[in-house]
Design a protein around this motif. Structure first.
Motif, PDB file in Angstrom:
ATOM      1  N   ALA A  98     -26.370 100.593 -41.165  1.00  9.77           N
ATOM      2  CA  ALA A  98     -25.856 101.397 -39.789  1.00  9.77           C
ATOM      3  C   ALA A  98     -26.421 100.535 -38.621  1.00  9.77           C
ATOM      4  O   ALA A  98     -27.027  99.414 -38.764  1.00  9.77           O
ATOM      5  CB  ALA A  98     -26.796 102.632 -39.862  1.00  9.77           C
ATOM      6  N   SER A 137     -23.038 102.807 -29.171  1.00 11.56           N
ATOM      7  CA  SER A 137     -23.784 101.878 -29.990  1.00 11.56           C
ATOM      8  C   SER A 137     -25.095 102.786 -30.404  1.00 11.56           C
ATOM      9  O   SER A 137     -25.576 102.874 -31.691  1.00 11.56           O
ATOM     10  CB  SER A 137     -24.087 100.486 -29.318  1.00 11.56           C
ATOM     11  OG  SER A 137     -24.494  99.800 -30.345  1.00 11.56           O
ATOM     12  N   VAL A 139     -36.165  89.567 -43.296  1.00 13.20           N
ATOM     13  CA  VAL A 139     -35.327  89.968 -44.680  1.00 13.20           C
ATOM     14  C   VAL A 139     -34.269  89.075 -44.580  1.00 13.20           C
ATOM     15  O   VAL A 139     -33.630  88.766 -43.594  1.00 13.20           O
ATOM     16  CB  VAL A 139     -34.913  91.508 -44.748  1.00 13.20           C
ATOM     17  CG1 VAL A 139     -33.915  91.585 -45.764  1.00 13.20           C
ATOM     18  CG2 VAL A 139     -35.951  92.484 -44.526  1.00 13.20           C
ATOM     19  N   GLY A 170     -23.206 104.027 -24.601  1.00 13.94           N
ATOM     20  CA  GLY A 170     -23.585 105.211 -25.482  1.00 13.94           C
ATOM     21  C   GLY A 170     -23.289 105.119 -26.786  1.00 13.94           C
ATOM     22  O   GLY A 170     -23.913 106.071 -27.836  1.00 13.94           O
ATOM     23  N   GLY A 207     -25.685 105.805 -29.931  1.00 12.17           N
ATOM     24  CA  GLY A 207     -25.124 107.161 -30.600  1.00 12.17           C
ATOM     25  C   GLY A 207     -24.709 106.726 -32.357  1.00 12.17           C
ATOM     26  O   GLY A 207     -25.124 107.496 -32.949  1.00 12.17           O
ATOM     27  N   GLY A 210     -35.184  96.252 -40.364  1.00  7.40           N
ATOM     28  CA  GLY A 210     -34.820  96.270 -38.826  1.00  7.40           C
ATOM     29  C   GLY A 210     -35.435  97.641 -38.498  1.00  7.40           C
ATOM     30  O   GLY A 210     -35.074  98.776 -38.779  1.00  7.40           O
ATOM     31  N   GLY A 236     -28.970  94.884 -36.775  1.00 10.68           N
ATOM     32  CA  GLY A 236     -28.514  94.713 -35.334  1.00 10.68           C
ATOM     33  C   GLY A 236     -27.042  93.747 -35.434  1.00 10.68           C
ATOM     34  O   GLY A 236     -26.525  93.616 -36.653  1.00 10.68           O
ATOM     35  N   SER A 270     -28.241  92.332 -25.794  1.00 13.31           N
ATOM     36  CA  SER A 270     -28.465  91.977 -27.122  1.00 13.31           C
ATOM     37  C   SER A 270     -29.629  91.298 -27.136  1.00 13.31           C
ATOM     38  O   SER A 270     -30.247  90.943 -26.241  1.00 13.31           O
ATOM     39  CB  SER A 270     -27.196  91.320 -27.722  1.00 13.31           C
ATOM     40  OG  SER A 270     -27.319  90.975 -29.158  1.00 13.31           O
ATOM     41  N   TYR A 313     -14.813 100.617 -25.745  1.00 15.05           N
ATOM     42  CA  TYR A 313     -16.034 100.848 -26.058  1.00 15.05           C
ATOM     43  C   TYR A 313     -16.542 101.700 -24.698  1.00 15.05           C
ATOM     44  O   TYR A 313     -15.642 102.050 -23.620  1.00 15.05           O
ATOM     45  CB  TYR A 313     -17.072  99.683 -25.777  1.00 15.05           C
ATOM     46  CG  TYR A 313     -18.409  99.844 -25.971  1.00 15.05           C
ATOM     47  CD1 TYR A 313     -18.876 100.335 -27.315  1.00 15.05           C
ATOM     48  CD2 TYR A 313     -19.246  99.922 -24.909  1.00 15.05           C
ATOM     49  CE1 TYR A 313     -20.352 100.453 -27.452  1.00 15.05           C
ATOM     50  CE2 TYR A 313     -20.901 100.040 -25.136  1.00 15.05           C
ATOM     51  CZ  TYR A 313     -20.955 100.320 -26.509  1.00 15.05           C
ATOM     52  OH  TYR A 313     -22.546 100.658 -26.457  1.00 15.05           O
ATOM     53  N   GLY A 363     -32.252  96.772 -17.995  1.00 11.29           N
ATOM     54  CA  GLY A 363     -32.261  95.513 -18.643  1.00 11.29           C
ATOM     55  C   GLY A 363     -33.665  95.201 -19.092  1.00 11.29           C
ATOM     56  O   GLY A 363     -34.023  94.053 -19.744  1.00 11.29           O
ATOM     57  N   GLU A 371     -32.706  88.278 -32.223  1.00 14.54           N
ATOM     58  CA  GLU A 371     -32.883  88.488 -33.516  1.00 14.54           C
ATOM     59  C   GLU A 371     -31.391  89.129 -34.015  1.00 14.54           C
ATOM     60  O   GLU A 371     -31.179  89.119 -35.375  1.00 14.54           O
ATOM     61  CB  GLU A 371     -33.740  89.609 -33.633  1.00 14.54           C
ATOM     62  CG  GLU A 371     -35.278  89.261 -33.529  1.00 14.54           C
ATOM     63  CD  GLU A 371     -35.620  88.905 -32.206  1.00 14.54           C
ATOM     64  OE1 GLU A 371     -34.882  89.504 -31.216  1.00 14.54           O
ATOM     65  OE2 GLU A 371     -36.551  88.248 -31.497  1.00 14.54           O
ATOM     66  N   ALA A 426     -33.336  95.877 -29.610  1.00 15.07           N
ATOM     67  CA  ALA A 426     -32.338  95.887 -28.473  1.00 15.07           C
ATOM     68  C   ALA A 426     -32.373  97.376 -27.969  1.00 15.07           C
ATOM     69  O   ALA A 426     -32.516  97.582 -26.677  1.00 15.07           O
ATOM     70  CB  ALA A 426     -31.012  95.572 -28.846  1.00 15.07           C
ATOM     71  N   ALA A 444     -25.227  96.325 -37.477  1.00 14.75           N
ATOM     72  CA  ALA A 444     -24.871  95.379 -38.880  1.00 14.75           C
ATOM     73  C   ALA A 444     -23.790  96.165 -39.333  1.00 14.75           C
ATOM     74  O   ALA A 444     -22.979  95.350 -40.279  1.00 14.75           O
ATOM     75  CB  ALA A 444     -26.046  95.471 -39.474  1.00 14.75           C
TER      76      ALA A 444
HETATM   77  C1  LIG Z   1     -30.201  95.767 -21.623  1.00 16.19           C
HETATM   78  C2  LIG Z   1     -29.415  96.585 -22.513  1.00 16.19           C
HETATM   79  C3  LIG Z   1     -28.752  97.890 -22.439  1.00 16.19           C
HETATM   80  C4  LIG Z   1     -28.152  98.245 -23.450  1.00 16.19           C
HETATM   81  N1  LIG Z   1     -27.611  99.818 -22.902  1.00 16.19           N
HETATM   82  C5  LIG Z   1     -27.088 100.600 -24.006  1.00 16.19           C
HETATM   83  C6  LIG Z   1     -26.803 101.848 -23.974  1.00 16.19           C
HETATM   84  O1  LIG Z   1     -27.408 102.494 -22.696  1.00 16.19           O
HETATM   85  N2  LIG Z   1     -26.252 102.774 -24.828  1.00 16.19           N
HETATM   86  C7  LIG Z   1     -25.963 101.967 -25.975  1.00 16.19           C
HETATM   87  O2  LIG Z   1     -25.368 102.836 -26.780  1.00 16.19           O
HETATM   88  N3  LIG Z   1     -26.345 100.674 -26.344  1.00 16.19           N
HETATM   89  C8  LIG Z   1     -26.888 100.003 -25.337  1.00 16.19           C
HETATM   90  N4  LIG Z   1     -27.325  98.587 -25.659  1.00 16.19           N
HETATM   91  C9  LIG Z   1     -27.101  98.033 -26.926  1.00 16.19           C
HETATM   92  C10 LIG Z   1     -27.962  98.747 -27.905  1.00 16.19           C
HETATM   93  O3  LIG Z   1     -29.145  98.603 -27.486  1.00 16.19           O
HETATM   94  C11 LIG Z   1     -27.686  97.935 -29.384  1.00 16.19           C
HETATM   95  O4  LIG Z   1     -26.322  97.931 -29.593  1.00 16.19           O
HETATM   96  C12 LIG Z   1     -28.419  99.025 -30.244  1.00 16.19           C
HETATM   97  O5  LIG Z   1     -29.738  98.813 -30.116  1.00 16.19           O
HETATM   98  C13 LIG Z   1     -28.123  98.588 -31.644  1.00 16.19           C
HETATM   99  O6  LIG Z   1     -28.812  99.095 -32.712  1.00 16.19           O
HETATM  100  P1  LIG Z   1     -29.410  98.457 -34.224  1.00 16.19           P
HETATM  101  O7  LIG Z   1     -30.421  99.434 -34.853  1.00 16.19           O
HETATM  102  O8  LIG Z   1     -28.203  97.835 -35.006  1.00 16.19           O
HETATM  103  O9  LIG Z   1     -30.005  96.847 -33.388  1.00 16.19           O
HETATM  104  P2  LIG Z   1     -31.554  97.035 -32.684  1.00 16.19           P
HETATM  105  O10 LIG Z   1     -31.654  98.448 -31.967  1.00 16.19           O
HETATM  106  O11 LIG Z   1     -31.764  95.828 -31.896  1.00 16.19           O
HETATM  107  O12 LIG Z   1     -32.534  97.040 -34.106  1.00 16.19           O
HETATM  108  C14 LIG Z   1     -32.311  96.046 -34.876  1.00 16.19           C
HETATM  109  C15 LIG Z   1     -33.911  95.473 -35.315  1.00 16.19           C
HETATM  110  O13 LIG Z   1     -33.699  94.606 -36.469  1.00 16.19           O
HETATM  111  C16 LIG Z   1     -34.684  93.397 -36.304  1.00 16.19           C
HETATM  112  N5  LIG Z   1     -34.168  92.256 -37.317  1.00 16.19           N
HETATM  113  C17 LIG Z   1     -33.317  91.640 -37.059  1.00 16.19           C
HETATM  114  N6  LIG Z   1     -33.119  90.757 -37.984  1.00 16.19           N
HETATM  115  C18 LIG Z   1     -33.781  91.203 -38.912  1.00 16.19           C
HETATM  116  C19 LIG Z   1     -34.334  90.820 -40.533  1.00 16.19           C
HETATM  117  N7  LIG Z   1     -33.518  89.753 -40.902  1.00 16.19           N
HETATM  118  N8  LIG Z   1     -35.326  91.213 -40.921  1.00 16.19           N
HETATM  119  C20 LIG Z   1     -36.158  92.085 -40.434  1.00 16.19           C
HETATM  120  N9  LIG Z   1     -35.777  92.687 -39.161  1.00 16.19           N
HETATM  121  C21 LIG Z   1     -34.564  91.982 -38.516  1.00 16.19           C
HETATM  122  C22 LIG Z   1     -34.623  93.243 -34.956  1.00 16.19           C
HETATM  123  O14 LIG Z   1     -35.754  92.430 -34.400  1.00 16.19           O
HETATM  124  C23 LIG Z   1     -34.587  94.582 -34.276  1.00 16.19           C
HETATM  125  O15 LIG Z   1     -35.829  95.102 -34.174  1.00 16.19           O
HETATM  126  C24 LIG Z   1     -27.798  97.844 -24.649  1.00 16.19           C
HETATM  127  C25 LIG Z   1     -28.583  96.709 -25.057  1.00 16.19           C
HETATM  128  C26 LIG Z   1     -29.303  96.094 -24.039  1.00 16.19           C
HETATM  129  C27 LIG Z   1     -30.052  94.849 -24.502  1.00 16.19           C
END
Ligand SMILES: Cc1cc2nc3c(=O)[nH]c(=O)nc-3n(C[C@H](O)[C@H](O)[C@H](O)COP(=O)(O)OP(=O)(O)OC[C@H]3O[C@@H](n4cnc5c(N)ncnc54)[C@H](O)[C@@H]3O)c2cc1C
Length: 489
Positions: free
Chosen positions: A454, A471, A205, A469, A473, A28, A241, A264, A466, A176, A267, A59, A457
């Motif tokens: 992290a 998430s 993965v 910031g 963060g 990811g 994620g 969200s 909640y 968005g 994926e 996301a 996930a």
């Molecule tokens: C419109 C919008 C506004 C938001 N605003 C905020 C905000 O202001 N502040 C905040 O804290 N949060 C915000 N969020 C939420 C935040 O973006 C997410 O909760 C955060 O990005 C999660 O981080 P992550 O690294 O877990 O996931 P992500 O940043 O989504 O990264 C996960 C990655 O893993 C990849 N992936 C998934 N499954 C697999 C797999 N099996 N193999 C390989 N790759 C895979 C995905 O394609 C993705 O690229 C917002 C979300 C959206 C959509």
């Protein structure tokens, strides 16, 4: 699930050849993945990121971009706000609970200023400007906003209020679609590339690979129908994620979100959580959810929100995500905004990042009694609510719910109601239970060797509540820690 991609771990002796190898393999490439990549590469590891889509971002790159940081960051100081680690910790413990992981919150707050400085050092730009209007995000490129109800009831008296939503500077934002999150991930991805981090795209993965001792030593993945085996010499970081788009998991753990995923991406299918569970991993806070409320806060603050019984239930000037949670989880997802004409006009004229959430009133009447009847509420239900509100509003007070003086104004005539029933959506906050160093913990409490997680996930800071910031963060903070710990082998 096919034979070649089981969710259960596969023993390493079944792998005849590796397609890729690295010290640290990260699944990811969103916020947690990119911070893990920079952290691991900085610690001297050879790093490979496997990303399911065609590029980095996840996301996070679509997000508004708030990163919840405090304790006296350069932006807070430049904007004239005093903050301390203790105030930040007291606030987050109250606002993200009940049931927070206090050690995690303490570590996050203690490391918050250093984490801000690290992000800036990686090239993330923050403008030293405060945005003080009600809103989901600043409609400008300002870098600081209240994003958790810190200065609103009931939290304003729990800790000294300070704004802690730090948003990367970006022009021409569109909520968005084109948010500050892009300017968070882009510099970090560039930093990772400069450090020699490799990335393979369109690679999904699906399975962990373990050795005879139970240590995670690699992953199996799919690319365009082809199976791949990837060896991780030191560790695997799961950064894929949330499970917001896995209907079965949402039904099982957070059923109030069934059919309403938001903020969200598709994926986020929970697969990595399942893979680690199959190895004995523990879970935490699986019922915790962010809940957005689809109405412009500039309108909400100027009216009164009532539930399906015509009763107020939340100070309307607080963080709109708290309003979303209380609406969906405590008030049957039923809300009506009662607002007079003058306040409605003022609300639609005020600056906002979310003009699309300025809904038209469904009912407009001369008196509250008529409005109550047209809305189908029991006689005197809404009239009593407005009478009590107006009684105290005449002297600028809201002793019932503690709305701030600046937003308290008697409701006059003509008076309208906006129908906000069902106007919520969100994403899941629970996931794999991890240590302070992002090690995935077995149900027996011990770290699973070679496995880190992290971002969404993993279970992060939120247990129920909640703040915007949190998430990005905790995803960035513990993502970096995951990379460093995995690099240490
Ligand atoms: C419109 C919008 C506004 C938001 N605003 C905020 C905000 O202001 N502040 C905040 O804290 N949060 C915000 N969020 C939420 C935040 O973006 C997410 O909760 C955060 O990005 C999660 O981080 P992550 O690294 O877990 O996931 P992500 O940043 O989504 O990264 C996960 C990655 O893993 C990849 N992936 C998934 N499954 C697999 C797999 N099996 N193999 C390989 N790759 C895979 C995905 O394609 C993705 O690229 C917002 C979300 C959206 C959509």
């Amino acid at each position: 699930m096919t034979e070649t991609n089981p969710v259960r771990p596969v023993p390493v002796d079944r792998i005849s050849a590796w397609d890729f190898e690295a010290d640290v393999v990260i699944a990811g490439y969103g916020i947690a993945g990119v911070c893990a990549a920079v952290g691991a590469a900085d610690a001297g590891a050879d790093v490979l990121v496997l990303e399911r889509t065609g590029g980095w971002g996840g996301a996070a790159a679509l997000a508004g971009g708030f990163v919840y940081l405090g304790g006296g960051t350069a932006v807070q100081k430049a904007c004239g706000f005093e903050d301390s680690v203790d105030d930040m910790r007291a606030f987050l413990t109250a606002a993200l609970g009940p049931g927070v992981d206090e050690e995690k919150i303490a570590a996050y707050c203690a490391g918050s200023v250093a984490h801000f400085d690290w992000l800036v050092g990686c090239g993330v730009p923050f403008k030293h400007e405060f945005w003080g209007e009600p809103g989901w995000e600043p409609p400008t490129d300002a870098g600081l906003q209240y994003t958790g109800g810190e200065n609103s009831a009931p939290y304003a008296t729990v800790a000294r209020p300070a704004p802690r939503g730090h948003v990367p500077q970006m022009s021409d934002k569109r909520t968005g679609e084109q948010g500050g999150g892009y300017m968070l991930v882009k510099p970090l991805a560039e930093k990772a590339a400069a450090l020699g981090v490799r990335a393979e795209y369109d690679v999904r993965v699906q399975t962990l690979v373990t050795d005879a001792s139970g240590r995670v030593v690699g992953v199996l993945a799919k690319r365009y129908g082809t199976d791949l085996a990837i060896r991780a010499r030191r560790g695997v970081v799961l950064a894929t994620g949330s499970f917001a788009y896995n209907d079965d998991m949402v039904r099982a753990y957070a059923p109030h979100l069934v059919g309403r995923p938001a903020a969200s991406i598709e994926e986020h299918d929970g697969r990595a959580i399942r893979m680690a569970q199959a190895l004995g991993a523990d879970l935490a806070h699986m019922d915790a959810t962010e809940v957005a409320f689809f109405c412009d806060p500039q309108l909400i603050a100027r009216g009164i929100l009532v539930n399906g019984r015509g009763q107020r239930y939340v100070p309307e000037d607080t963080y709109p995500g708290r309003i979303g949670q209380l609406t969906l989880l405590k008030n049957d997802n039923e809300a009506f905004l009662v607002i007079d004409e003058e306040s409605y006009e003022a609300g639609v004229a005020a600056p906002t990042s979310s003009p699309q959430l300025r809904h038209q009133p469904k009912w407009v009447c001369e008196t509250v009694a008529e409005l109550e009847a047209e809305m189908g509420l029991p006689e005197r239900a809404l009239q009593t609510t407005v009478e009590v509100y107006n009684l105290h509003a005449e002297r600028g007070a809201d002793p019932l719910l503690g709305k701030k003086r600046e937003w308290v104004k008697p409701i006059g005539s003509p008076v309208a109601a906006i129908d906000l029933r069902g106007m919520t959506g969100g994403f899941t906050l629970g996931g794999l239970r991890t240590s302070l160093h992002a090690e995935v913990l077995h149900v027996d409490g011990a770290p699973i060797p070679g496995l880190y997680a992290a971002g969404r996930a993993a279970a992060g800071l939120s247990a129920w509540g909640y703040c915007s910031g949190v998430s990005l963060g905790d995803g960035s903070f513990f993502g970096r820690r995951a990379g460093i710990a995995a690099a240490g082998g």
